[in-house]
Design a protein around this motif. Structure first.
Motif, PDB file in Angstrom:
ATOM      1  N   ARG A   1       0.836  -1.205   0.000  1.00 34.42           N
ATOM      2  CA  ARG A   1       0.000   0.000   0.000  1.00 34.42           C
ATOM      3  C   ARG A   1       0.869   1.253   0.000  1.00 34.42           C
ATOM      4  N   ASP A   2       1.929   1.243   0.817  1.00 38.19           N
ATOM      5  CA  ASP A   2       2.767   2.430   0.966  1.00 38.19           C
ATOM      6  C   ASP A   2       3.776   2.598  -0.160  1.00 38.19           C
ATOM      7  N   ALA A   3       4.220   1.500  -0.740  1.00 41.82           N
ATOM      8  CA  ALA A   3       5.248   1.561  -1.791  1.00 41.82           C
ATOM      9  C   ALA A   3       5.012   0.457  -2.806  1.00 41.82           C
ATOM     10  N   PRO A   4       3.928   0.552  -3.580  1.00 43.04           N
ATOM     11  CA  PRO A   4       3.638  -0.512  -4.543  1.00 43.04           C
ATOM     12  C   PRO A   4       4.741  -0.650  -5.576  1.00 43.04           C
ATOM     13  N   ALA A   5       5.275  -1.861  -5.694  1.00 43.69           N
ATOM     14  CA  ALA A   5       6.387  -2.066  -6.626  1.00 43.69           C
ATOM     15  C   ALA A   5       6.407  -3.455  -7.223  1.00 43.69           C
ATOM     16  N   ALA A   6       5.668  -4.385  -6.647  1.00 40.98           N
ATOM     17  CA  ALA A   6       5.790  -5.786  -7.054  1.00 40.98           C
ATOM     18  C   ALA A   6       4.888  -6.130  -8.220  1.00 40.98           C
ATOM     19  N   GLU A   7       5.415  -6.944  -9.100  1.00 48.08           N
ATOM     20  CA  GLU A   7       4.584  -7.554 -10.136  1.00 48.08           C
ATOM     21  C   GLU A   7       3.695  -8.610  -9.483  1.00 48.08           C
ATOM     22  N   GLN A   8       4.259  -9.319  -8.519  1.00 49.80           N
ATOM     23  CA  GLN A   8       3.507 -10.249  -7.673  1.00 49.80           C
ATOM     24  C   GLN A   8       3.974 -10.028  -6.238  1.00 49.80           C
ATOM     25  N   PRO A   9       3.135  -9.394  -5.398  1.00 48.09           N
ATOM     26  CA  PRO A   9       3.533  -9.207  -4.004  1.00 48.09           C
ATOM     27  C   PRO A   9       3.798 -10.546  -3.321  1.00 48.09           C
ATOM     28  N   LEU A  10       4.528 -10.512  -2.236  1.00 48.92           N
ATOM     29  CA  LEU A  10       4.890 -11.721  -1.506  1.00 48.92           C
ATOM     30  C   LEU A  10       3.629 -12.483  -1.091  1.00 48.92           C
ATOM     31  N   VAL A  11       3.530 -13.735  -1.530  1.00 53.27           N
ATOM     32  CA  VAL A  11       2.372 -14.561  -1.204  1.00 53.27           C
ATOM     33  C   VAL A  11       2.849 -15.891  -0.635  1.00 53.27           C
ATOM     34  N   ALA A  12       2.020 -16.456   0.259  1.00 57.00           N
ATOM     35  CA  ALA A  12       2.353 -17.746   0.850  1.00 57.00           C
ATOM     36  C   ALA A  12       2.278 -18.833  -0.211  1.00 57.00           C
ATOM     37  N   THR A  13       3.200 -19.791  -0.139  1.00 57.09           N
ATOM     38  CA  THR A  13       3.193 -20.899  -1.084  1.00 57.09           C
ATOM     39  C   THR A  13       2.935 -22.212  -0.349  1.00 57.09           C
ATOM     40  N   VAL A  14       3.950 -22.745   0.320  1.00 53.13           N
ATOM     41  CA  VAL A  14       3.780 -24.000   1.045  1.00 53.13           C
ATOM     42  C   VAL A  14       4.642 -23.959   2.301  1.00 53.13           C
ATOM     43  N   GLY A  15       4.196 -24.596   3.351  1.00 59.68           N
ATOM     44  CA  GLY A  15       4.964 -24.607   4.590  1.00 59.68           C
ATOM     45  C   GLY A  15       5.132 -23.202   5.122  1.00 59.68           C
ATOM     46  N   ASP A  16       6.394 -22.814   5.368  1.00 63.34           N
ATOM     47  CA  ASP A  16       6.654 -21.468   5.898  1.00 63.34           C
ATOM     48  C   ASP A  16       7.245 -20.560   4.828  1.00 63.34           C
TER      49      ASP A  16
ATOM     50  N   PHE B   1       7.249 -18.111   1.199  1.00 63.32           N
ATOM     51  CA  PHE B   1       6.527 -17.095   0.435  1.00 63.32           C
ATOM     52  C   PHE B   1       7.322 -16.826  -0.841  1.00 63.32           C
ATOM     53  N   GLN B   2       6.642 -16.278  -1.853  1.00 62.65           N
ATOM     54  CA  GLN B   2       7.324 -15.923  -3.097  1.00 62.65           C
ATOM     55  C   GLN B   2       6.817 -14.577  -3.593  1.00 62.65           C
ATOM     56  N   ALA B   3       7.716 -13.824  -4.250  1.00 62.97           N
ATOM     57  CA  ALA B   3       7.361 -12.536  -4.836  1.00 62.97           C
ATOM     58  C   ALA B   3       8.109 -12.355  -6.145  1.00 62.97           C
ATOM     59  N   VAL B   4       7.599 -11.461  -6.991  1.00 62.15           N
ATOM     60  CA  VAL B   4       8.234 -11.163  -8.273  1.00 62.15           C
ATOM     61  C   VAL B   4       8.269  -9.649  -8.466  1.00 62.15           C
ATOM     62  N   HIS B   5       9.460  -9.125  -8.800  1.00 61.80           N
ATOM     63  CA  HIS B   5       9.635  -7.725  -9.147  1.00 61.80           C
ATOM     64  C   HIS B   5      10.303  -7.634 -10.512  1.00 61.80           C
ATOM     65  N   THR B   6      10.252  -6.463 -11.105  1.00 62.62           N
ATOM     66  CA  THR B   6      10.940  -6.255 -12.376  1.00 62.62           C
ATOM     67  C   THR B   6      12.273  -5.536 -12.205  1.00 62.62           C
ATOM     68  N   GLU B   7      12.478  -4.858 -11.063  1.00 63.72           N
ATOM     69  CA  GLU B   7      13.707  -4.118 -10.815  1.00 63.72           C
ATOM     70  C   GLU B   7      14.328  -4.556  -9.496  1.00 63.72           C
TER      71      GLU B   7
ATOM     72  N   ALA C   1      13.803  -1.989  -6.593  1.00 64.42           N
ATOM     73  CA  ALA C   1      12.442  -2.023  -6.049  1.00 64.42           C
ATOM     74  C   ALA C   1      12.249  -3.230  -5.143  1.00 64.42           C
ATOM     75  N   ALA C   2      12.813  -4.364  -5.534  1.00 64.33           N
ATOM     76  CA  ALA C   2      12.701  -5.564  -4.703  1.00 64.33           C
ATOM     77  C   ALA C   2      13.388  -5.355  -3.361  1.00 64.33           C
ATOM     78  N   LEU C   3      14.598  -4.794  -3.382  1.00 63.19           N
ATOM     79  CA  LEU C   3      15.343  -4.602  -2.138  1.00 63.19           C
ATOM     80  C   LEU C   3      14.671  -3.562  -1.248  1.00 63.19           C
ATOM     81  N   ARG C   4      14.061  -2.551  -1.850  1.00 62.27           N
ATOM     82  CA  ARG C   4      13.303  -1.586  -1.046  1.00 62.27           C
ATOM     83  C   ARG C   4      12.135  -2.279  -0.349  1.00 62.27           C
TER      84      ARG C   4
END
Length: 216
Positions: free
Chosen positions: A36-51, A53-59, A62-65
């Motif tokens: 909400r405060d700094a939208p940057a992800a192509e796919q924001p961090l989402v839960a996958t399996v177990g503990d 999460f996965q996310a996707v950025h283009t830069e 932006a990912a490190l921020r």
């Protein structure tokens, strides 16, 4: 395949958390706040399996921020490790949903394993590592080396912060004044100033600005 900056995250000490479900909700709330405060992800961090999460950025910047802000936004007692991969990603058809695979994801897996190795080698506060796929060019590999040097220092600063110092640092990044933060925390403005100085918040935020190309 298109180059993407992909992240695999896992929960530090997930097996010892007193309330695993509450931790999951807290992480997802923090992700929502950062996006909400700094939208940057192509796919924001989402839960996958177990503990995990996965996310996707283009830069990469932006990912490190996003990952820094997420570290600052997490509540006391909940931490994530981040393996960041840089490389090609391709869509894979599945009967359940559209998924992705490729060198970027393999690099992210290598990166999170590298974080574990850093922790085992006497750097317990290490939380983030970047690995490039073998086919990445020399310029990108140079960026990755510089990013990893920066991340070692960044993680040390964040890892040494109290939960209040992290909240104050996030607030300063968001443009809130020290007086506003003091009122929210129920402490004096000089106490906020002292805490930010002791935590190295100014250096952390200056590093973030430099990462994004603002050298002021």
């Amino acid at each position: 395949m298109e180059r993407r900056i992909v992240t695999i995250a896992d929960i530090v000490g997930s097996r010892s958390l007193p309330d695993r479900s509450a931790a999951q909700r807290a992480i997802e709330d923090a992700v929502t706040r950062v996006e909400r405060d700094a939208p940057a992800a192509e796919q924001p961090l989402v839960a996958t399996v177990g503990d995990e999460f996965q996310a996707v950025h283009t830069e990469l910047s932006a990912a490190l921020r996003s990952l820094l802000l997420l570290q600052l936004a997490l509540p006391e007692g909940i931490e994530l490790r981040f393996g960041v991969g840089v490389g090609g990603v391709r869509a894979v058809d599945s009967r359940t949903e559209l998924i992705s695979d490729g060198p970027g994801w393999w690099a992210a897996r290598d990166a999170i394993e590298a974080v574990h190795r850093l922790q085992d080698r006497g750097m317990p506060k290490a939380r983030t590592r970047v690995v490039g796929a073998p086919e990445e060019d020399a310029d990108m590999m140079s960026q990755i080396r510089m990013a990893n040097a920066y991340l070692l220092a960044r993680d040390e600063l964040v890892g040494a912060m109290s939960s209040r110092a992290r909240r104050l640092t996030y607030g300063r990044w968001a443009g809130r004044t020290q007086r506003e933060l003091a009122e929210e925390e129920g402490i004096s403005q000089p106490a906020v100033s002292q805490m930010l100085a002791a935590a190295g918040s100014a250096a952390l935020l200056a590093g973030l600005s430099a990462l994004e190309g603002d050298d002021r």
